[in-house]
Design a protein around this motif. Structure first.
Motif, short mmCIF file in Angstrom:
data_model
loop_
_atom_site.label_atom_id
_atom_site.label_comp_id
_atom_site.label_asym_id
_atom_site.label_seq_id
_atom_site.Cartn_x
_atom_site.Cartn_y
_atom_site.Cartn_z
N GLN A 65 44.66 33.07 28.04
CA GLN A 65 43.39 33.70 28.37
C GLN A 65 43.61 35.14 28.83
O GLN A 65 44.63 35.46 29.41
CB GLN A 65 42.68 32.92 29.48
CG GLN A 65 42.25 31.52 29.11
CD GLN A 65 41.63 30.77 30.28
OE1 GLN A 65 41.57 31.29 31.40
NE2 GLN A 65 41.16 29.56 30.04
N GLU A 66 42.62 35.99 28.56
CA GLU A 66 42.68 37.33 29.10
C GLU A 66 42.20 37.32 30.54
O GLU A 66 41.43 36.44 30.96
CB GLU A 66 41.82 38.29 28.26
CG GLU A 66 40.35 38.06 28.34
CD GLU A 66 39.56 39.05 27.50
OE1 GLU A 66 40.08 39.52 26.49
OE2 GLU A 66 38.40 39.35 27.88
N ILE A 67 42.66 38.30 31.32
CA ILE A 67 42.28 38.39 32.74
C ILE A 67 41.70 39.78 32.98
O ILE A 67 42.35 40.80 32.71
CB ILE A 67 43.51 38.16 33.64
CG1 ILE A 67 44.03 36.73 33.45
CG2 ILE A 67 43.17 38.41 35.10
CD1 ILE A 67 45.43 36.52 33.92
N ASP A 68 40.46 39.81 33.45
CA ASP A 68 39.79 41.07 33.77
C ASP A 68 40.24 41.51 35.16
O ASP A 68 39.85 40.91 36.17
CB ASP A 68 38.28 40.88 33.70
CG ASP A 68 37.53 42.21 33.78
OD1 ASP A 68 36.58 42.40 33.00
OD2 ASP A 68 37.89 43.05 34.62
N LEU A 69 41.06 42.55 35.23
CA LEU A 69 41.63 42.95 36.51
C LEU A 69 40.58 43.49 37.48
O LEU A 69 40.70 43.30 38.70
CB LEU A 69 42.72 44.00 36.29
CG LEU A 69 44.01 43.49 35.62
CD1 LEU A 69 44.99 44.63 35.43
CD2 LEU A 69 44.65 42.37 36.42
N LEU A 70 39.57 44.15 36.97
CA LEU A 70 38.54 44.67 37.87
C LEU A 70 37.67 43.55 38.43
O LEU A 70 37.34 43.54 39.62
CB LEU A 70 37.69 45.72 37.15
CG LEU A 70 38.35 47.10 37.07
CD1 LEU A 70 37.62 48.00 36.10
CD2 LEU A 70 38.44 47.75 38.44
N LYS A 71 37.30 42.59 37.59
CA LYS A 71 36.53 41.45 38.09
C LYS A 71 37.34 40.63 39.08
O LYS A 71 36.79 40.01 39.99
CB LYS A 71 36.06 40.59 36.93
CG LYS A 71 34.93 41.19 36.12
CD LYS A 71 34.46 40.24 35.03
CE LYS A 71 33.28 40.83 34.27
NZ LYS A 71 32.82 39.94 33.18
N ASP A 72 38.65 40.63 38.89
CA ASP A 72 39.54 39.93 39.80
C ASP A 72 39.67 40.68 41.12
O ASP A 72 39.83 40.06 42.19
CB ASP A 72 40.92 39.78 39.13
CG ASP A 72 41.96 39.18 40.04
OD1 ASP A 72 42.85 39.91 40.50
OD2 ASP A 72 41.88 37.96 40.33
N TYR A 73 39.57 42.00 41.08
CA TYR A 73 39.85 42.84 42.26
C TYR A 73 38.61 43.17 43.08
O TYR A 73 38.63 43.12 44.32
CB TYR A 73 40.51 44.14 41.78
CG TYR A 73 40.95 45.08 42.87
CD1 TYR A 73 42.16 44.91 43.51
CD2 TYR A 73 40.14 46.16 43.25
CE1 TYR A 73 42.59 45.79 44.51
CE2 TYR A 73 40.55 47.03 44.25
CZ TYR A 73 41.77 46.84 44.87
OH TYR A 73 42.17 47.70 45.85
N THR A 74 37.50 43.51 42.39
CA THR A 74 36.34 44.08 43.09
C THR A 74 35.60 43.12 44.03
O THR A 74 34.93 43.60 44.95
CB THR A 74 35.35 44.68 42.09
OG1 THR A 74 35.01 43.70 41.09
CG2 THR A 74 35.97 45.89 41.40
N PRO A 75 35.68 41.79 43.87
CA PRO A 75 35.02 40.94 44.88
C PRO A 75 35.60 41.10 46.28
O PRO A 75 34.93 40.78 47.28
CB PRO A 75 35.25 39.52 44.35
CG PRO A 75 35.41 39.68 42.88
CD PRO A 75 36.15 40.98 42.73
N PHE A 76 36.84 41.60 46.37
CA PHE A 76 37.51 41.68 47.67
C PHE A 76 37.78 43.11 48.12
O PHE A 76 37.92 43.37 49.32
CB PHE A 76 38.85 40.93 47.59
CG PHE A 76 38.73 39.56 47.00
CD1 PHE A 76 39.07 39.30 45.68
CD2 PHE A 76 38.22 38.52 47.77
CE1 PHE A 76 38.94 38.03 45.14
CE2 PHE A 76 38.09 37.24 47.24
CZ PHE A 76 38.45 37.00 45.91
#
Length: 367
Positions: free
Chosen positions: A203-214
């Protein structure tokens, strides 16, 4: 100012001369002229008769755009002459490429070189990685020297002929090649990371979606003036507005940076093992011309450092980890992902501009 001529200097031990003759043949096949190559083991590429090699080298560093190729081996590190060449090239900040000759391993690299820079291991059992790294070297040399592209069929023939020669020379020298794990230079003992599950499913991983919640993407300005850069962070993208109208000191030492800081550090080794790439869309308006992607470890060392041209509508950029880092351990403690605009004309040629980053992801590079 007249551009300096491009030249290649091959730093090697005379005991490894046969390998270097094969390597020069490959360079010539790519399109490099022998008068652009200095290799003391090849008569047509030797330094002029009667010259002191160190005086001659010093002149070449000053008058040429020199690209140094180090042929690393046990013989190399046993030679005072080659270690002096390495030191001279380091002082002059020359661009360099490392070749690991058969039987020599990454953990033996020493001296003043950056040990995180990618090298080409000529007896790498991971033939896909080896061929990809030779292709990247070919492409870099063609671009650097302004050469015409070589026909792909001809390239594959010349490349395979080169690798066959290397193998035969190693056998003649009774060199015992040191098997690596399937990934070049890596230790295949994997610790668990938070990305294991999606990577296992490709699977691809969206680094911004992973980072911006926190966290928000933060501006870092070298001069300390907060007015120079403002960042708006969204769920899956960010914009950085840069205004250097009041900045007096400019050049490559000054910058505005969009910073993603990982605390604690993130383990990206699984991306290397699985053949993943980091990719993103970058667009600029106003005076911004280029942006630098910098990925750093916990000691601040740049694991990836890539210049990206974002003029005329921007573009999509993609870098495969195996092509950019030497082994998986380099990605074990990722601390920062940065997008940097330096205050030099090559990066920003006016006062103001906006940089936009979208679709920052890590993705399977191939199946």
């Amino acid at each position: 100012m007249k551009n300096k001529p491009h030249k290649l200097f091959i730093s090697h031990s005379s005991k490894d001369a046969e390998y270097m003759k094969a390597f020069v043949d490959l360079l010539v096949a790519i399109g490099v002229h022998k008068n652009q190559i200095t290799c003391t083991s090849v008569p047509q590429c030797n330094i002029p008769v009667g010259c002191n090699i160190y005086d001659w080298l010093a002149k070449q560093f000053q008058t040429s755009d020199l690209h140094v190729v180090y042929a690393f081996s046990d013989n190399y590190y046993s030679s005072v002459a080659t270690l002096n060449e390495m030191g001279a090239a380091w002082v002059m900040r020359c661009k360099w490429t490392g070749l690991l000759l058969p039987g020599f391993t990454f953990n033996k690299l020493a001296g003043c070189i950056d040990k995180n820079q990618i090298c080409i291991k000529l007896d790498d059992p991971d033939i896909i990685t080896l061929k990809q790294r030779l292709r990247q070297f070919r492409d870099d040399i063609i671009k650097e020297f302004g050469l015409e592209s070589i026909d792909e069929d001809e390239w594959e023939e010349k490349r395979d002929d080169f690798l066959d020669k290397i193998k035969i020379i190693a056998q003649q020298k009774n060199v015992k090649t040191t098997p690596s794990n399937p990934v070049n230079g890596s230790n295949n003992t994997k610790g668990k990371t938070r990305f294991d599950a999606p990577v296992a499913q490709r699977q691809e991983i969206d680094l911004l979606k992973d980072y911006t919640p926190f966290s928000k993407v933060k501006p870092i300005i070298s001069c300390g003036d907060e007015k120079v850069a403002k960042i708006k962070t969204f769920a899956d993208c960010f914009d950085m507005d840069v205004d250097i109208s009041n900045v007096t000191k400019r050049g490559m030492g000054e910058f505005a940076m969009a910073l993603m800081k990982y605390i604690p550090c993130d383990n990206w080794t699984g991306f290397f093992d699985a053949g993943y790439a980091i990719e993103f869309d970058a667009f600029a308006s106003g005076a911004i011309k280029k942006v630098q992607l910098e990925i750093k470890n916990d000691t601040g060392v740049k694991i990836i450092d890539e210049e990206n041209d974002v003029r005329i509508g921007g573009g999509h950029f993609k870098y495969r980890f195996r092509d950019k880092v030497r082994n998986r351990e380099a990605l074990e403690k990722i601390s920062e992902v940065c997008f940097t605009v330096f205050f030099a004309e090559s990066y920003i040629d006016g006062e103001k501009g906006r940089l936009s980053i979208r679709n920052l992801k890590v993705t399977p590079a191939y199946e």
